[in-house]
Design an enzyme around this catalytic site. Structure first.
Site, mmCIF file in Angstrom:
data_model
loop_
_atom_site.group_PDB
_atom_site.id
_atom_site.type_symbol
_atom_site.label_atom_id
_atom_site.label_comp_id
_atom_site.label_asym_id
_atom_site.label_seq_id
_atom_site.Cartn_x
_atom_site.Cartn_y
_atom_site.Cartn_z
ATOM 1 N N ASP A 162 -7.833 -3.028 -7.395
ATOM 2 C CA ASP A 162 -7.543 -2.657 -6.064
ATOM 3 C C ASP A 162 -8.765 -2.365 -5.005
ATOM 4 O O ASP A 162 -9.186 -1.223 -5.641
ATOM 5 C CB ASP A 162 -6.546 -1.883 -6.008
ATOM 6 C CG ASP A 162 -5.768 -1.665 -4.702
ATOM 7 O OD1 ASP A 162 -6.473 -0.929 -3.795
ATOM 8 O OD2 ASP A 162 -4.532 -2.133 -4.489
ATOM 9 N N SER B 137 0.848 -1.215 0.075
ATOM 10 C CA SER B 137 -0.019 0.109 -0.134
ATOM 11 C C SER B 137 0.725 1.218 -0.112
ATOM 12 O O SER B 137 1.670 1.401 -0.964
ATOM 13 C CB SER B 137 -1.125 0.064 1.128
ATOM 14 O OG SER B 137 -1.807 0.905 1.106
ATOM 15 N N HIS C 76 -6.402 -5.839 -1.625
ATOM 16 C CA HIS C 76 -5.382 -4.714 -1.556
ATOM 17 C C HIS C 76 -4.343 -5.486 -0.539
ATOM 18 O O HIS C 76 -4.369 -5.717 0.499
ATOM 19 C CB HIS C 76 -6.162 -3.570 -0.849
ATOM 20 C CG HIS C 76 -5.180 -2.503 -0.616
ATOM 21 N ND1 HIS C 76 -4.537 -1.681 -1.756
ATOM 22 C CD2 HIS C 76 -4.651 -1.866 0.699
ATOM 23 C CE1 HIS C 76 -3.712 -0.738 -1.218
ATOM 24 N NE2 HIS C 76 -3.728 -0.682 0.050
#
Length: 394
Positions: free
Chosen positions: A265, A169, A332
């Site tokens: 995502d 991330s 994610h």
């Protein structure tokens, strides 16, 4: 009581089989250099030493957790683990790409494995000398990156033969922005590559027709004084806020890089495509939680997002030094979780797991450059959406 003990035993067996708990290390000497978290506390990381043939190989993994765009936003993080090492747990579970079991992490299990905690809110790019006495916030992410690397070099990374910078991330974005910097720190003869996970955030219009994320990133860069720590190859041509987007930076990276990302995502769909500001009636609520609950029109917009993502990520190119695993899973971050990194039922592209694709690419056993078909085409997708507490929205 017996059932409870059995449950504890099962959990302990699972931990032993798939990963390990790794203690926290505070970088106390960082304080004298002003390399501190938002609240002024020292930076920290977790370090599991390598063994055997992996003794001189290193994975340095950057933690994620979004960003903060202004003083008020950063104050909201200051007294949490995303702004203070005082709030971080003492032991952290390592699995997936950080796991120490050959059966679950065949290529990197015996490497030195490090997870750098994230407490600056700028993907380790900020550096503002002045501290506003009204809020006592420190914007020093770039300094944190430097001093932690110095600490690791002193602990043996200066003898690295193989090394990977990775991250999830906001940590995946860190990996992209610092990829060449990381390579420059290591021995010239070392094989150094970067593996960002869920860090390829794209500049795209949201459902209201505005570019919410572009404005947000510009504010992050301005607040944290990030410009001087972004790639000059980009800032010499584009506004600094745009140089926070991988699509404008990655073509200038010289270090080999492998992109792991979902084309759908889940964080980006929630926060870039359909942020709350663009959806005041909350009509996208169900769709953002589960793509199978999207209306026909909403799914059409989501499919359009995938097209934009494919266009943005195409700048990575297809040279042997570059690779990508772009699946269609509504997820994610996929390298840290054992379920998505390497298991019998983990996501596959071209009959290949993420772990095998990354390992083959790193060791030169074969290139991998695959983009998945459109949702819901891939039956290996588990669509296990990551805990949103680990990746706060914006």
């Amino acid at each position: 009581m017996i059932q409870w003990l059995n449950l504890v035993a099962c959990v302990l067996l699972l931990l032993k089989a798939e990963g390990s708990l790794v203690p926290l290390t505070l970088v106390e000497n960082a304080l004298s250099k002003g390399a501190v978290c938002l609240d002024g506390s020292p930076p920290a990381y977790h370090f599991d030493k390598g063994t055997g043939e992996g003794i001189n190989n290193w994975i340095v993994h950057m933690e994620g957790g979004g960003w903060c765009k202004d003083a008020d936003d950063c104050l909201g993080r200051k007294d949490t683990r995303l702004g203070s090492s005082n709030q971080m747990v003492e032991d952290l579970y390592f699995s997936g790409i950080l796991g120490n079991d050959r059966g679950y992490n065949p290529d990197f299990y015996n490497w030195n494995r490090v997870k750098i905690r994230y407490c600056d809110g700028s993907s380790f790019t900020g550096d503002v000398e002045e501290v506003d006495p009204t809020n006592n916030l420190y914007f020093r992410g770039a300094r944190i990156f430097s001093v932690v690397m110095e600490d690791l070099l002193a602990k043996g990374m200066d003898k690295a033969e193989n090394a990977i910078l990775s991250g999830c991330s906001a940590g995946g974005l860190t990996t992209i922005l610092h990829c060449d910097n990381f390579k420059a720190l290591l021995p010239s003869g070392a094989t150094v590559k970067c593996v960002p996970d869920a860090g390829f955030f794209i500049n795209v219009e949201d459902i209201s027709g505005t570019r919410f994320i572009e404005d947000y990133y510009s504010k992050v860069v301005s607040t944290h004084g990030s410009t001087k720590n972004l790639p000059s190859s980009c800032t010499s041509k584009l506004s600094p806020g745009l140089c926070f987007f991988p699509q404008y930076v990655v073509s200038h990276i010289s270090t080999p890089i492998f992109i792991v990302n979902s084309a759908y995502d889940s964080w980006q769909i929630r926060n870039i495509l359909a942020p709350g500001a663009a959806d005041p009636s909350d009509s996208w609520h169900s769709c953002k939680l589960d793509l199978s609950k999207c209306s026909h029109d909403q799914l059409s917009i989501v499919q359009g997002f995938k097209k934009e993502f494919e266009k943005a990520v195409s700048v990575v190119g297809d040279s042997p030094s570059r690779g990508m695993f772009i699946d269609s899973c509504f997820d994610h971050c996929q390298t840290e979780s054992q379920e998505t990194w390497f298991k019998s039922d983990s996501p596959h592209l071209a009959n290949t797991s993420i772990a095998k694709a990354v390992g083959d690419w790193f060791y030169g056993r074969g290139p991998f450059n695959e983009v998945d078909c459109n949702y819901p085409c891939n039956p290996t997708c588990q669509n296990l959406v990551s805990d949103l507490k680990d990746h706060p929205g914006i």
